[in-house]
Every structure is written in C-alpha cells, then in structure tokens.
Motif scaffolding. Structure first.
Motif, PDB file in Angstrom:
ATOM      1  N   PRO A   1       1.004  -1.376  -0.042  1.00 12.98           N
ATOM      2  CA  PRO A   1      -0.085   0.040   0.069  1.00 12.98           C
ATOM      3  C   PRO A   1       0.926   1.323   0.005  1.00 12.98           C
ATOM      4  O   PRO A   1       1.861   1.205   0.480  1.00 12.98           O
ATOM      5  CB  PRO A   1      -0.805  -0.231   1.280  1.00 12.98           C
ATOM      6  N   ASP A   2       0.330   2.288  -0.525  1.00 12.06           N
ATOM      7  CA  ASP A   2       1.212   3.430  -0.615  1.00 12.06           C
ATOM      8  C   ASP A   2       1.104   4.270   0.782  1.00 12.06           C
ATOM      9  O   ASP A   2       0.055   4.319   1.483  1.00 12.06           O
ATOM     10  CB  ASP A   2       0.450   4.828  -1.457  1.00 12.06           C
ATOM     11  N   ILE A   3       1.828   5.185   1.140  1.00 14.13           N
ATOM     12  CA  ILE A   3       2.311   5.884   2.328  1.00 14.13           C
ATOM     13  C   ILE A   3       1.559   7.238   1.967  1.00 14.13           C
ATOM     14  O   ILE A   3       2.186   8.010   1.063  1.00 14.13           O
ATOM     15  CB  ILE A   3       3.397   5.861   2.987  1.00 14.13           C
ATOM     16  N   ILE A   4       0.551   7.742   2.846  1.00 12.57           N
ATOM     17  CA  ILE A   4       0.372   9.348   2.243  1.00 12.57           C
ATOM     18  C   ILE A   4       0.589  10.029   3.509  1.00 12.57           C
ATOM     19  O   ILE A   4       0.708   9.480   4.488  1.00 12.57           O
ATOM     20  CB  ILE A   4      -1.168   9.184   2.198  1.00 12.57           C
ATOM     21  N   ILE A   5       0.678  11.475   3.237  1.00 13.77           N
ATOM     22  CA  ILE A   5       0.874  12.327   4.208  1.00 13.77           C
ATOM     23  C   ILE A   5      -0.371  12.860   4.525  1.00 13.77           C
ATOM     24  O   ILE A   5      -1.120  13.509   3.930  1.00 13.77           O
ATOM     25  CB  ILE A   5       1.892  13.514   3.891  1.00 13.77           C
ATOM     26  N   ALA A   6      -0.889  12.835   5.833  1.00 15.79           N
ATOM     27  CA  ALA A   6      -2.025  13.556   6.345  1.00 15.79           C
ATOM     28  C   ALA A   6      -1.653  14.957   6.950  1.00 15.79           C
ATOM     29  O   ALA A   6      -1.240  14.836   8.070  1.00 15.79           O
ATOM     30  CB  ALA A   6      -3.015  12.597   7.548  1.00 15.79           C
ATOM     31  N   THR A   7      -1.966  15.983   6.253  1.00 18.40           N
ATOM     32  CA  THR A   7      -1.783  17.358   6.655  1.00 18.40           C
ATOM     33  C   THR A   7      -2.918  17.749   7.150  1.00 18.40           C
ATOM     34  O   THR A   7      -4.104  17.133   7.050  1.00 18.40           O
ATOM     35  CB  THR A   7      -1.484  18.146   5.815  1.00 18.40           C
ATOM     36  N   GLY A   8      -3.080  18.754   8.214  1.00 15.75           N
ATOM     37  CA  GLY A   8      -4.295  19.178   8.713  1.00 15.75           C
ATOM     38  C   GLY A   8      -5.023  19.730   7.392  1.00 15.75           C
ATOM     39  O   GLY A   8      -4.742  20.265   6.305  1.00 15.75           O
ATOM     40  N   ASP A   9      -6.295  20.041   7.773  1.00 11.19           N
ATOM     41  CA  ASP A   9      -7.443  20.724   6.697  1.00 11.19           C
ATOM     42  C   ASP A   9      -7.685  22.135   7.131  1.00 11.19           C
ATOM     43  O   ASP A   9      -8.278  22.056   8.339  1.00 11.19           O
ATOM     44  CB  ASP A   9      -8.358  19.918   6.045  1.00 11.19           C
ATOM     45  N   ALA A  10      -7.910  23.162   6.309  1.00  4.52           N
ATOM     46  CA  ALA A  10      -8.066  24.411   6.834  1.00  4.52           C
ATOM     47  C   ALA A  10      -9.618  24.457   7.125  1.00  4.52           C
ATOM     48  O   ALA A  10     -10.120  25.048   8.259  1.00  4.52           O
ATOM     49  CB  ALA A  10      -8.048  25.400   5.619  1.00  4.52           C
ATOM     50  N   LYS A  11     -10.512  23.549   6.587  1.00  4.68           N
ATOM     51  CA  LYS A  11     -11.902  23.430   7.247  1.00  4.68           C
ATOM     52  C   LYS A  11     -12.214  22.869   8.561  1.00  4.68           C
ATOM     53  O   LYS A  11     -13.023  23.120   9.207  1.00  4.68           O
ATOM     54  CB  LYS A  11     -12.878  22.800   6.152  1.00  4.68           C
ATOM     55  N   ASN A  12     -11.182  22.045   8.533  1.00  4.77           N
ATOM     56  CA  ASN A  12     -11.377  21.056   9.976  1.00  4.77           C
ATOM     57  C   ASN A  12      -9.707  21.014  10.798  1.00  4.77           C
ATOM     58  O   ASN A  12      -9.212  20.018  10.513  1.00  4.77           O
ATOM     59  CB  ASN A  12     -11.913  19.611   9.844  1.00  4.77           C
ATOM     60  N   PRO A  13      -9.380  22.006  10.928  1.00  4.53           N
ATOM     61  CA  PRO A  13      -7.946  22.160  11.666  1.00  4.53           C
ATOM     62  C   PRO A  13      -7.828  21.379  12.671  1.00  4.53           C
ATOM     63  O   PRO A  13      -8.848  21.204  13.590  1.00  4.53           O
ATOM     64  CB  PRO A  13      -7.907  23.679  11.922  1.00  4.53           C
ATOM     65  N   THR A  14      -6.503  20.612  12.914  1.00  4.16           N
ATOM     66  CA  THR A  14      -6.211  19.663  13.981  1.00  4.16           C
ATOM     67  C   THR A  14      -6.323  20.443  15.245  1.00  4.16           C
ATOM     68  O   THR A  14      -5.544  21.719  15.430  1.00  4.16           O
ATOM     69  CB  THR A  14      -5.074  19.106  13.526  1.00  4.16           C
ATOM     70  N   HIS A  15      -6.939  20.148  16.221  1.00  7.11           N
ATOM     71  CA  HIS A  15      -6.759  20.545  17.551  1.00  7.11           C
ATOM     72  C   HIS A  15      -6.441  19.333  18.669  1.00  7.11           C
ATOM     73  O   HIS A  15      -7.141  18.398  18.486  1.00  7.11           O
ATOM     74  CB  HIS A  15      -8.228  20.820  18.092  1.00  7.11           C
ATOM     75  N   TYR A  16      -5.645  19.531  19.668  1.00  5.20           N
ATOM     76  CA  TYR A  16      -5.154  18.706  20.533  1.00  5.20           C
ATOM     77  C   TYR A  16      -5.359  19.075  21.916  1.00  5.20           C
ATOM     78  O   TYR A  16      -4.816  19.982  22.115  1.00  5.20           O
ATOM     79  CB  TYR A  16      -3.592  18.133  20.466  1.00  5.20           C
ATOM     80  N   ARG A  17      -6.304  18.485  22.436  1.00  6.15           N
ATOM     81  CA  ARG A  17      -6.913  18.852  23.866  1.00  6.15           C
ATOM     82  C   ARG A  17      -7.252  20.394  23.862  1.00  6.15           C
ATOM     83  O   ARG A  17      -6.690  21.156  24.877  1.00  6.15           O
ATOM     84  CB  ARG A  17      -5.870  18.634  24.829  1.00  6.15           C
ATOM     85  N   GLY A  18      -7.989  20.612  22.830  1.00  4.07           N
ATOM     86  CA  GLY A  18      -8.363  22.219  23.010  1.00  4.07           C
ATOM     87  C   GLY A  18      -7.839  23.185  22.122  1.00  4.07           C
ATOM     88  O   GLY A  18      -8.239  24.236  21.952  1.00  4.07           O
ATOM     89  N   GLU A  19      -6.297  23.073  21.883  1.00  3.09           N
ATOM     90  CA  GLU A  19      -5.291  23.637  21.423  1.00  3.09           C
ATOM     91  C   GLU A  19      -5.268  23.340  19.868  1.00  3.09           C
ATOM     92  O   GLU A  19      -4.896  22.498  19.691  1.00  3.09           O
ATOM     93  CB  GLU A  19      -4.123  23.898  22.165  1.00  3.09           C
ATOM     94  N   PRO A  20      -4.843  24.550  19.114  1.00  2.00           N
ATOM     95  CA  PRO A  20      -4.493  24.329  17.759  1.00  2.00           C
ATOM     96  C   PRO A  20      -3.120  23.406  17.618  1.00  2.00           C
ATOM     97  O   PRO A  20      -2.226  23.469  18.535  1.00  2.00           O
ATOM     98  CB  PRO A  20      -4.391  25.454  17.143  1.00  2.00           C
ATOM     99  N   SER A  21      -3.109  22.612  16.799  1.00  2.00           N
ATOM    100  CA  SER A  21      -1.912  21.533  16.625  1.00  2.00           C
ATOM    101  C   SER A  21      -1.404  21.689  15.160  1.00  2.00           C
ATOM    102  O   SER A  21      -2.376  21.491  14.353  1.00  2.00           O
ATOM    103  CB  SER A  21      -2.189  20.216  17.224  1.00  2.00           C
ATOM    104  N   LYS A  22      -0.040  21.461  15.154  1.00  2.00           N
ATOM    105  CA  LYS A  22       0.429  21.415  13.804  1.00  2.00           C
ATOM    106  C   LYS A  22       0.892  20.014  13.344  1.00  2.00           C
ATOM    107  O   LYS A  22       1.488  19.888  12.526  1.00  2.00           O
ATOM    108  CB  LYS A  22       1.634  22.569  13.647  1.00  2.00           C
ATOM    109  N   ALA A  23       0.376  19.236  14.239  1.00  2.00           N
ATOM    110  CA  ALA A  23       1.017  17.503  14.104  1.00  2.00           C
ATOM    111  C   ALA A  23       0.397  17.155  12.819  1.00  2.00           C
ATOM    112  O   ALA A  23      -0.888  17.347  12.630  1.00  2.00           O
ATOM    113  CB  ALA A  23       0.257  16.835  15.287  1.00  2.00           C
TER     114      ALA A  23
END
Lengths: 182, 182
Positions: free
Chosen positions: A65-87
């Motif tokens: 299988p291919d490996i893909i990079i999951a970056t965040g999305d502007a519409k649903n930005p990543t949040h970790y325990r309530g804070e924005p995250s660049k993970a």
C-alpha cells in the motif's frame, strides 16, 4: 398435500419478523457508540516503512500500500486537547478479510495524541475507528454525557474525525469518523 | 431485441471467473499468516469487571457476558518463553458486528505474557487472534522461519493457542488458535 394459504404464510412471516426485531431490540439498549461495525484498528508506530514491510510480509499481499501524508485541513484544523496543533502524520492502510489496519507515524511538530501515545505506551494499537453520521452535531454529545471528551479533532476535505478519550476505561481510544455525504 | 446465446453467456462467465481468480491469486503470495480473518482483538486489563462494565455501556448490550477462569490444561500445559508457567487469567468475550473483543485479567503466579505486557505497556491491546489448523505441526514453523518465536503456549480440553513474538515488528502479538476437529 394440503397447501398453506397466502394469508397464513404472511401472518407467520410477520410474527417471525416481529420476534426477530424484538430480540434485537432487547439485545442492544441505548449504546454510546452508534455503530458496532469496526472499520479499522489504528496503530501508532515509529517507522511506518519498516512496520508496513513486516505487515505486507505477514499477510502476503503483493502490492505494498502507498504511504500518504495527512496534513491538517483548513476547514477542520487539527486540535489537540482544545489547542490548535500542527501535528501531521504518515498513514498507510492494509486490509484483513473483515477489518482494515491503519498505520500512523507521527511527524511534524507536536503535541498530538499520537506523540502522547508513543511517549507513554510505545508502539502499538492506538484506536478503534468507527464510521458515524452527525459527528459534531450529535455523537460527541453522547460521549461527553459519559465523561468521554475529544482528545484530538481534525479532518480532511470531505470528512472529519475525533479521538475520544476512552483509553483508561476501555483499553483503547475510540475514533469517530464522518465521511460527508455518505 | 437480439438475445445472447447460452454458449456466449457461459463463455463470458467463464472468462470473468478466471480473471477474478487470477486477480485474487496475484494479490496474495506466500503469507506467513495462513488466515486473514481476524477472530478477535485481545486486551490485557487490570480489573476485568470494571473494563467489562465500560464496554457493555459503550456498545449497549443488555446481557453482560460471563467472566470465566482460564486455568491451564494437563494436555496443553502453559509454557512461557520455554518454561512451564502457572499463570492463569480471567477472560470475557464481547461481540462487535464484525469482530470479537477478548478481555484478559492475568491472575495467579506469573510469569506470563500477560504480566509482561501489563508491566511494560500498561492496559491495552495485547493480541490479534486468528483461527488456523495444524498449529504445532506446521504453522509454528512458518513463523519460526521468519524469526518469530512462540512467547507463550497453552490450551484447553479441545484446543490450543500460541502467542507469537510479533509485537516489535507489527505493533501487536499474533495469537494462533486451533480448535480441534473444526
């Protein structure tokens, strides 16, 4: 040979159906999780290339299988325990007969639920993923009513996910997944 | 409207079937694991009563599954890393739609693979269980040829199991299960 009337057959089928439905209704009552079909088991790993090779060899699939990079999305930005995250993370999916496997290698700047898991537990099974509808509108509330909060939220162009803080109770994080329009 | 002949339909079906079979044959090649149907996901937990209650509430099943004690069996005595072990465990099974969940609370004198997991990783997913045939005669050899040894062996009146040492490679232990006569 005596033949049964259509009416008799119809009534018998109706009775059987209602008995079946009442048995099902008795078995399940007011679940927190709205879907019991396990879509995938998610692993957090340190080196997705190495782990993917070992899984491919174990189950003998010829096409890696291919490996893909999951970056965040502007519409649903990543949040970790309530804070924005660049993970972000590298992802790959493999299929067993009845369930899929997701491999996740966290990359980029933390913090994230993946980094937290690796630091606390090391490599292993991180979550059970279930597809649901009305994630933000309804399903998060069902979990929050039982003191399960969302540890990480995020999404992509056509969907979103929530990692629910269930590990201490169930031994695994529950991931709720919504694919828009499905 | 022109009708297709039976011969034409038969040949077309034959072609479609052979294409399908060749695609399947191409996809899988020489796997280590002889069965890709995941029977269950096994968790090791500290307090099976507490975790079982949380799962029952999460998926809303009305009838709480029984907890059983898995003692060793004289025919297939428990061995942990080559040495006889008195390890026993409390077990319970729950059913999702497409896969089962096994909860395991290690009890009794260690050492065991369960005690080892709890000490190193804490509560969480310990193994993926797959049903196979010819466990001792054939399947262990397939794993050992790839440097995966049996970390724990044991059984019951009508079957046996082996926990294969795959965690460092795959992120989870593979359990091979044989039910005699099935």
């Amino acid at each position: 040979m005596k033949r049964y009337s259509d009416s008799f057959i119809f009534k018998t089928l109706l009775l059987a159906t209602s008995l079946l439905l009442s048995a099902t209704a008795e078995e399940i009552s007011n679940p927190i999780l709205a879907n019991r079909h396990l879509d995938h088991v998610g692993f957090v790993v340190k080196d997705i290339n190495a782990t993917l090779d070992k899984w491919v060899e174990m189950i003998g699939i010829k096409n890696r299988p291919d490996i893909i990079i999951a970056t965040g999305d502007a519409k649903n930005p990543t949040h970790y325990r309530g804070e924005p995250s660049k993970a972000t993370a590298k992802l790959a999916f493999l299929a067993l007969e009845n369930v899929r496997i997701e491999l996740i290698e966290p990359i980029g700047e933390g913090p994230s639920h993946w980094h937290e898991f690796l630091a606390k537990k090391g490599e292993g099974v991180h979550h059970f993923g279930f597809n649901i509808k009305d994630l933000g509108e309804k399903q998060l509330g069902r979990f929050e009513a039982h003191q399960y909060c969302a540890a990480q939220l995020g999404g992509w162009e056509t969907g979103e996910y929530a990692y629910m803080d269930t590990h201490d109770s169930l031994g695994v994080t529950i991931e709720l997944l919504e694919h828009y329009g499905e």
